[in-house]
Design a protein around this motif. Structure first.
Motif, mmCIF file in Angstrom:
data_model
loop_
_atom_site.group_PDB
_atom_site.id
_atom_site.type_symbol
_atom_site.label_atom_id
_atom_site.label_comp_id
_atom_site.label_asym_id
_atom_site.label_seq_id
_atom_site.Cartn_x
_atom_site.Cartn_y
_atom_site.Cartn_z
ATOM 1 N N TRP A 3 -9.921 28.164 31.465
ATOM 2 C CA TRP A 3 -8.615 28.191 31.055
ATOM 3 C C TRP A 3 -7.644 27.920 32.081
ATOM 4 O O TRP A 3 -6.800 27.448 32.004
ATOM 5 C CB TRP A 3 -8.349 29.760 30.393
ATOM 6 N N THR A 260 -5.344 38.976 22.154
ATOM 7 C CA THR A 260 -5.397 37.705 22.795
ATOM 8 C C THR A 260 -4.116 37.219 23.018
ATOM 9 O O THR A 260 -3.871 36.815 24.223
ATOM 10 C CB THR A 260 -6.120 36.942 21.748
ATOM 11 N N GLU A 283 -0.556 26.700 22.422
ATOM 12 C CA GLU A 283 -1.810 26.822 22.214
ATOM 13 C C GLU A 283 -2.165 28.002 22.212
ATOM 14 O O GLU A 283 -2.265 28.906 22.634
ATOM 15 C CB GLU A 283 -2.454 25.987 23.427
ATOM 16 N N SER A 285 -4.551 30.304 22.665
ATOM 17 C CA SER A 285 -5.796 30.577 23.191
ATOM 18 C C SER A 285 -5.479 31.367 24.507
ATOM 19 O O SER A 285 -4.413 31.682 24.999
ATOM 20 C CB SER A 285 -6.371 29.426 23.936
#
Length: 731
Positions: A3, A260, A283, A285
């Motif tokens: 990431w 998250t 995004e 993530s």
């Protein structure tokens, strides 16, 4: 790829520009905010000389420097040559040795320009270099191959850019982390019988950090090396963290960042602060917890930066705060993790740079009190003044220091760096005081340090700042020869003598110094004591052993503030004995005779202006002893003439018999040289003798090498200095 990812180009890099076309002659590595490292042949190219010219460039001209940032940011500056390691061609070879140059920047490098972190080069390292022109696409990848003496050969793949002209002097960055393993020297060209074209297409060579360190040490650049950031190849920034550390950290991160979206927000802020790339906000993530833990244990300011954004969210109490404290506790036992976040570090650095520029003696003085139970960093030991170029080294060193004093509150102890900041804050004026204290409160809150614990340290600092030191009236310097192998270097200890009779020790290096270094250290100490108390001492007492009475201390160069900035003015600085009233003291001799000290006090009391001039009539130690016993039993001053071998014996007799003032010409060869001291009026008023001596040295040393070189012992009052530490067996 995880990431978090590294940017395509380094955060910053630098280049040296040619005088003619302003194009990059080569690249450079930022050693510290004030120094660049490049190749000597790049400097030659920049000033229009043959590339491998070995002679140091003449003059003190400034060279033009360009700093490039990853966001197309460019800034230009000037630098002057500081250290020169000439290129040394090898006989019958296509490569050469040496070829290094350190440049001192006229102004501090831009804030976004980051000094490199060095590591030793090892075979197989994957490396990346950039052209000095500042374009990201010019990156060239290579691998460390075979080490050949002081140099190291590199090989690149047959795709992408290759190391060539314009890359010389640039840092070789390790692709797997943010360290630098060496400096690009040049590509290997074909043309020798043993090298065909296809064998040198992508071969180049470099100087590894190991060799850079060796060359700079040999060139005497110890101060510059002390400011470099270096880590070992087995450091976690290179090898990655231990699995156990990651496993311990993951549950704490899960408790704090299980959501998250919240984890992604905090980690994007973290990535931006560390100069890393992260997925766009749209995004959906977030990094895996083990990847985040690995980053926190590898990037030295990552944990502090993450907790900086988490602390306001979790508050000061409750389970979340306890979990955050546990995360910080893990960080305290990890050697790769720094105390301050990126922003905290930059804010403190800016504040201390301002203090060091305005009051160079304040930070060392505050450190001696705030950290009295700790061994101070080297930059604070070398001088009573802290130069701005050493501020970074002090901050980095103190981030690793524990606090030597507990608290009465049961709280975590206040770290050494915060204690120093509090003491500096107590001694500066508003608004700097308020700003530094607000900074300390904010950092202490993030670390979980109680308000009461910080207030204890602040009260200590206020009490210290309220004490007004008595004016400094003298500088006391104790010299010891480094040894027979290096008789022209000395171990040096310095004290400030205050008007009230007190003594304050000044931090000095524990290694031997040459005369020029000691002279400048004395001058800096005197200048610093003036800024601390408002009074400049004019007297310097040099304490020597019996074999050091002829050391020409009064001739040592002291430099000047302007000379430090403008080398052309350095030649105009006065010798030590012209700037100050320099006298000698020799307690080793006087203490060896039980009656000497009491005799000195008596002679001072009753001696008046009487003088014994030792000429040809006093031909041996028995004659002098008889004169000093009677009729000169009360005389306080002796003027010695004669040859040096006889003069040394007579000098020892004077001290043993308690004569407090002894004057002689250090360079006199016989009694015929006695008139050389007439201009000094050696038998004139005694209380004005040190001042007359200073004026003589100032006027005569500059105009005549044949002038007398007078030395003066002036044993006035007690000299209570600490001796060597003697430890007893604990049993």
């Amino acid at each position: 790829m995880g990431w978090f990812s590294r940017q395509a180009a380094p955060v910053s890099y630098a280049a040296l520009l040619r005088e003619g076309d302003q194009k990059a002659a080569g690249a450079a590595a930022l050693l510290s905010p004030n120094h660049l490292l490049t190749c000597a042949h790049v400097v030659n190219d920049a000033v229009g000389r043959d590339l491998l010219c070995a002679e140091r460039p003449i003059g003190e001209k400034f060279l033009q420097i360009a700093f490039h940032g990853s966001g197309r940011t460019s800034q230009y500056g000037l630098a002057r040559l500081s250290v020169w390691v000439a290129p040394e061609p090898r006989s019958g070879d296509v490569v050469w040795d040496g070829d290094l140059a350190v440049l001192e920047l006229k102004e501090t490098a831009p804030e976004w320009a980051t000094p490199v972190v060095w590591r030793d080069m090892t075979e197989g390292l994957e490396l990346r270099a950039w052209h000095g022109g500042g374009v990201g696409i010019t990156y060239a990848d290579a691998m460390a191959g075979f080490r050949d003496g002081p140099g190291w050969y590199l090989d690149g793949s047959l795709t992408g850019a290759a190391i060539g002209p314009g890359y010389s002097g640039g840092p070789l960055r390790v692709k797997s982390d943010r360290t630098v393993a060496g400096l690009v020297i040049a590509q290997v060209m074909s043309g020798q019988d043993f090298l065909r074209a296809q064998e040198t297409v992508r071969r180049s060579w470099a100087v590894p950090w190991q060799t850079v360190r060796e060359h700079l040490n040999r060139a005497g650049a110890h101060d510059i090396l002390a400011g470099c950031q270096v880590i070992a190849p087995d450091h976690r920034a290179c090898m990655g963290p231990a699995e156990d550390s990651v496993r311990q950290m993951v549950p704490l991160l899960r408790a704090l960042l299980d959501d998250t979206a919240r984890r992604a927000d905090h980690c994007r802020h973290l990535a931006a602060s560390l100069g890393l790339e992260a997925p766009l906000a749209d995004e959906q993530s977030a990094p895996a917890l083990d990847e985040l833990a690995t980053l926190l244990l590898t990037e030295e300011r990552a944990l502090a930066t993450l907790t900086e954004s988490l602390a306001p969210v979790v508050g000061g109490h409750g389970d979340y705060r306890a979990t955050l404290n546990g995360l910080l506790a893990l960080g305290r036992v990890e050697p790769a993790i720094r105390l301050l976040s990126v922003i905290e570090h930059e804010q403190l650095r800016t504040a201390l740079l301002r203090v060091a520029a305005d009051e160079p003696a304040l930070i060392p003085r505050a450190a001696q009190e705030a950290l009295r139970l700790l061994e101070l960093p080297e930059a604070l030991q070398r001088s009573s003044c802290l130069a701005v170029e050493h501020v970074d080294a002090v901050i980095r060193a103190l981030e690793e220091y524990p606090d030597a004093r507990g608290t009465t509150t049961g709280s975590l102890p206040v770290p050494a760096l915060l204690r120093l900041a509090e003491f500096v804050a107590a001694a500066v004026a508003e608004p700097d005081r308020r700003w530094l204290r607000t900074w300390c409160e904010r950092v202490a809150g993030r670390l979980g340090i109680s308000v009461a614990a910080l207030e204890e340290r602040r009260a200590d600092a206020d009490a210290w700042a309220a004490r007004v030191p008595a004016p400094v009236t003298q500088i006391i310097v104790r010299l010891d020869r480094a040894g027979a192998a290096d008789p022209d270097r000395f171990l040096c200890e310095i004290w400030l003598g205050h008007e009230d009779g007190g003594r304050t020790a000044v931090a000095t290096p524990e290694y031997a110094l040459d005369p020029g270094e000691i002279g400048r250290l004395i001058r800096q100490t005197a200048d610093g004591s003036k800024s601390a108390s408002g009074h400049a001492p004019t007297r310097v007492d040099i304490v020597v052993k019996a074999d050091g009475l002829d050391i020409p201390v009064d001739e040592w160069d002291v430099g000047s503030v302007l000379g430090d900035l403008f080398p052309d003015l350095a030649k105009q600085s006065a010798p030590l004995g012209g700037r100050y009233q320099v006298t000698l003291r020799c307690p080793d001799l006087t203490d060896s005779v039980p009656t000497a000290a009491s005799e000195m006090r008596r002679r001072w009391t009753v001696g008046g202006d009487g003088t014994l001039v030792v000429d040809e009539s006093c031909h041996d130690i028995m004659s002098l002893h008889k004169l000093l016993d009677e009729p000169h039993r009360d005389t306080a001053r002796v003027v010695l003439h004669g040859p040096p071998e006889r003069r040394q014996q007579l000098l020892h007799v004077c001290l043993a018999m308690g004569v407090p003032v002894v004057l002689w010409d250090r360079d006199a060869g016989s009694h015929e040289d006695a008139p050389r001291m007439d201009a000094l009026d050696p038998t004139g008023p005694l209380n004005k003798l040190p001042r007359r001596l200073q004026e003589f040295r100032m006027s005569q040393y500059a105009v005549s090498e044949r002038a007398a070189r007078p030395a003066l012992i002036w044993e006035e009052g007690e000299l209570a200095l600490p001796g060597p530490l003697r430890l007893a067996d604990p049993s």
